[in-house]
Motif scaffolding. Structure first.
Motif, PDB file in Angstrom:
ATOM      1  N   PRO A   1      31.905  44.265  39.615  1.00  0.00           N
ATOM      2  CA  PRO A   1      32.593  43.297  40.793  1.00  0.00           C
ATOM      3  C   PRO A   1      33.876  42.612  40.064  1.00  0.00           C
ATOM      4  O   PRO A   1      34.820  42.796  40.524  1.00  0.00           O
ATOM      5  N   VAL A   2      33.747  42.175  38.692  1.00  0.00           N
ATOM      6  CA  VAL A   2      34.827  41.667  38.342  1.00  0.00           C
ATOM      7  C   VAL A   2      35.845  42.650  37.688  1.00  0.00           C
ATOM      8  O   VAL A   2      37.138  42.309  38.188  1.00  0.00           O
TER       9      VAL A   2
ATOM     10  N   GLN B   1      33.412  24.922  31.192  1.00  0.00           N
ATOM     11  CA  GLN B   1      32.442  25.292  32.194  1.00  0.00           C
ATOM     12  C   GLN B   1      32.272  26.946  32.464  1.00  0.00           C
ATOM     13  O   GLN B   1      31.503  27.521  32.820  1.00  0.00           O
ATOM     14  N   GLY B   2      33.411  27.569  31.607  1.00  0.00           N
ATOM     15  CA  GLY B   2      33.444  29.076  31.902  1.00  0.00           C
ATOM     16  C   GLY B   2      34.603  29.820  31.331  1.00  0.00           C
ATOM     17  O   GLY B   2      35.221  29.109  30.170  1.00  0.00           O
TER      18      GLY B   2
ATOM     19  N   ALA C   1      34.918  33.005  41.190  1.00  0.00           N
ATOM     20  CA  ALA C   1      36.119  32.240  42.261  1.00  0.00           C
ATOM     21  C   ALA C   1      37.253  32.897  41.894  1.00  0.00           C
ATOM     22  O   ALA C   1      37.714  33.159  40.781  1.00  0.00           O
ATOM     23  N   VAL C   2      38.116  33.109  42.995  1.00  0.00           N
ATOM     24  CA  VAL C   2      39.532  33.846  42.896  1.00  0.00           C
ATOM     25  C   VAL C   2      40.565  33.082  43.572  1.00  0.00           C
ATOM     26  O   VAL C   2      40.145  32.669  44.715  1.00  0.00           O
ATOM     27  N   ARG C   3      41.720  32.715  43.165  1.00  0.00           N
ATOM     28  CA  ARG C   3      42.740  32.154  43.890  1.00  0.00           C
ATOM     29  C   ARG C   3      44.083  32.570  43.571  1.00  0.00           C
ATOM     30  O   ARG C   3      44.267  33.234  42.372  1.00  0.00           O
ATOM     31  N   VAL C   4      44.945  32.459  44.201  1.00  0.00           N
ATOM     32  CA  VAL C   4      46.312  32.792  43.926  1.00  0.00           C
ATOM     33  C   VAL C   4      47.343  31.627  44.277  1.00  0.00           C
ATOM     34  O   VAL C   4      47.105  30.713  45.494  1.00  0.00           O
ATOM     35  N   GLU C   5      48.418  31.547  43.682  1.00  0.00           N
ATOM     36  CA  GLU C   5      49.229  30.221  43.797  1.00  0.00           C
ATOM     37  C   GLU C   5      50.694  30.971  43.087  1.00  0.00           C
ATOM     38  O   GLU C   5      50.902  31.813  42.596  1.00  0.00           O
TER      39      GLU C   5
ATOM     40  N   ILE D   1      44.403  33.733  39.719  1.00  0.00           N
ATOM     41  CA  ILE D   1      43.006  33.190  38.563  1.00  0.00           C
ATOM     42  C   ILE D   1      41.820  33.492  39.186  1.00  0.00           C
ATOM     43  O   ILE D   1      41.351  33.384  40.276  1.00  0.00           O
ATOM     44  N   VAL D   2      41.140  34.334  38.041  1.00  0.00           N
ATOM     45  CA  VAL D   2      39.836  34.885  38.402  1.00  0.00           C
ATOM     46  C   VAL D   2      38.962  33.920  37.499  1.00  0.00           C
ATOM     47  O   VAL D   2      38.866  33.768  36.176  1.00  0.00           O
ATOM     48  N   TYR D   3      38.169  32.889  38.037  1.00  0.00           N
ATOM     49  CA  TYR D   3      37.283  32.116  37.290  1.00  0.00           C
ATOM     50  C   TYR D   3      35.827  32.587  37.078  1.00  0.00           C
ATOM     51  O   TYR D   3      35.170  32.550  38.103  1.00  0.00           O
ATOM     52  N   LEU D   4      35.355  32.491  36.046  1.00  0.00           N
ATOM     53  CA  LEU D   4      33.686  33.040  35.824  1.00  0.00           C
ATOM     54  C   LEU D   4      33.140  31.816  35.448  1.00  0.00           C
ATOM     55  O   LEU D   4      33.402  31.447  34.230  1.00  0.00           O
ATOM     56  N   PRO D   5      32.028  31.300  35.956  1.00  0.00           N
ATOM     57  CA  PRO D   5      31.340  30.324  35.473  1.00  0.00           C
ATOM     58  C   PRO D   5      30.239  30.731  34.233  1.00  0.00           C
ATOM     59  O   PRO D   5      30.210  31.993  34.165  1.00  0.00           O
ATOM     60  N   GLY D   6      29.847  29.604  33.684  1.00  0.00           N
ATOM     61  CA  GLY D   6      28.920  29.975  32.547  1.00  0.00           C
ATOM     62  C   GLY D   6      27.795  31.038  32.780  1.00  0.00           C
ATOM     63  O   GLY D   6      27.395  31.769  32.142  1.00  0.00           O
TER      64      GLY D   6
END
Length: 435
Positions: A231-232, A262-263, A319-323, A333-338
């Protein structure tokens, strides 16, 4: 003085008396006629008012059928389309307005139910089709791998690489389509993998991969747990594809791997054409993965990247966001938690030679972050050793046939080692498609 005859005087006196006697009757008659005229005028005025109201009501019903209902139907597919209100303000707050509103609500419910029914049927058909196509593409991948092992001619190898690369792009689009259509399985079973390797692998699935420049700022050799690897990878591949497609072919796409408390995050920056504020808002809504998205809302041809990313992120816990990017384009930004990360063991499972090194591999070791202290250490079997193969895009004519053969053999060995972990997934995909 002239004298009036008595007979005449008597006659005038009688006429006057008669006239005076009829006066009350004449007055009552005149008053009654006046009242009748006034009543007739009031009736005519009331009839005119009723006629005007009836005409206005006819116009209002026509406005409902010709404008407001079509507006409502369009707004269900395009929320920015406004639905017009009453044509005549005299009906505001009346039973007529409430009746017309009830008609609109019933139309809304009927159209929504029908759209959901059609969309559900389309998703089911697409899921079945994509499953079959995925299995065929995995089979084609295996055939190409066998051909790469069979032939060591560098020119044939170049053609096989081109075919393999095209197959990877097609597989990526099929995977994203399957996710949007509700498939919960992405087609591959993977082992725990270095985040840097995932980024490199995702880049190899998109056209223009040679423009991707990755930098590894992780302090530790972090990896992604097996269940989230594919998935990532699909998510990063879709974001890289957007960044490369919407930026000039001479511009690079910057990718940075960052470690937090945190990740970890993968930050993708391009200097392309950017997005409008409304597009950022729509992307944010799609990439949460919470709001249902109909296939008909994705355009023609359907733009499935952001919806697929949102579905994967929502299901697997990242989580994923665009800016706006500081370079004028878009930053993703792809954020992967711990919970999705694991500390890898370089001795048991070496990182790919193509992956960017993390900071501790090229600089003095830094104190581990809080995240690193709680991540489990995974031990993996030692994979087949292989020397790094030739870089993509390098020309072979200047090498001798012996050198080309040696390099190609090394590249084949590396490819076989890298795909060994995903072959069970390919077999499972084939089994699902034929069952």
């Amino acid at each position: 003085m002239m004298q009036i005859p008595g007979v005449l005087v008597a006659s005038l006196t009688g006429a006057t008396a008669a006239a005076l006697g009829m006066a009350p009757f004449l007055i009552r008659s005149w008053l009654g006629r006046k009242a009748q005229v006034e009543r007739c005028a009031a009736v005519e005025e009331g009839n005119a008012h009723l006629t005007s109201l009836w005409q206005s009501l006819e116009a209002e019903v026509g406005h409902l059928a010709g404008a407001r209902i079509p507006d409502l139907v369009r707004s269900l597919a395009h929320p920015h389309v406004p639905v017009r209100g009453l044509l005549d303000d005299r009906f505001a707050g009346t039973d007529i307005e409430r009746a017309l509103g009830l008609v609109l609500e019933q139309v809304r419910e009927a159209v929504t139910k029908e759209r959901l029914r059609v969309d559900s049927a389309a998703r089911a058909a697409m899921r079945g089709s994509t499953s079959t196509i995925q299995a065929m593409l995995y089979q084609l991948q295996s055939v190409l791998q066998q051909m790469q092992e069979r032939y060591d001619d560098p020119y044939i190898a170049q053609d096989l690489l081109a075919a393999d690369f095209l197959n990877e792009q097609t597989l990526r689009r099929v995977q994203a389509t399957a996710v949007v259509c509700g498939a919960s399985w992405t087609g591959l079973i993977r082992e725990d993998s270095y985040l840097a390797d995932i980024v490199v692998g995702a880049g190899s699935r998109v056209r223009g991969y040679e423009r991707v420049q990755a930098s590894n700022q992780l302090r530790e050799p972090f990896g992604v747990v097996a269940r989230a690897v594919e998935p990532v990878a699909i998510t990063i591949a879709e974001l890289l594809a957007n960044a490369l497609h919407y930026s000039h072919p001479d511009l690079r796409v910057q990718v940075v791997l960052l470690q937090g408390h945190q990740g970890a995050s993968v930050v993708i920056d391009d200097a392309g054409i950017g997005m409008h504020p409304e597009e950022f808002q729509r992307a944010e809504r799609l990439m949460t993965g919470r709001a249902p998205v109909l296939l008909t809302e994705l355009g023609d041809p359907p733009q499935i990247g952001f919806p697929a990313i949102g579905q994967l992120a929502h299901e697997h816990g990242f989580a994923v966001r665009v800016e706006p990017s500081p370079y004028g384009g878009v930053r993703a930004i792809v954020y992967l938690p711990g919970a999705l990360l694991t500390r890898m063991d370089p001795e048991a499972q070496p990182m790919s030679a193509m992956a960017p090194r993390h900071r501790s591999a090229t600089a003095p070791a830094a104190a581990p972050a809080a995240t690193g202290e709680v991540l489990p250490r995974r031990r993996r079997r030692q994979p087949t050793g292989a020397q790094p193969g030739p870089r993509r895009g390098e020309a072979a004519p200047d090498r001798t046939p012996e050198e080309a053969g040696q390099r190609w053999a090394a590249f084949q060995a590396g490819t076989e080692s890298g795909r060994a972990a995903v072959e069970p997934g390919a077999q499972q995909a084939e089994g699902k498609a034929t069952s």
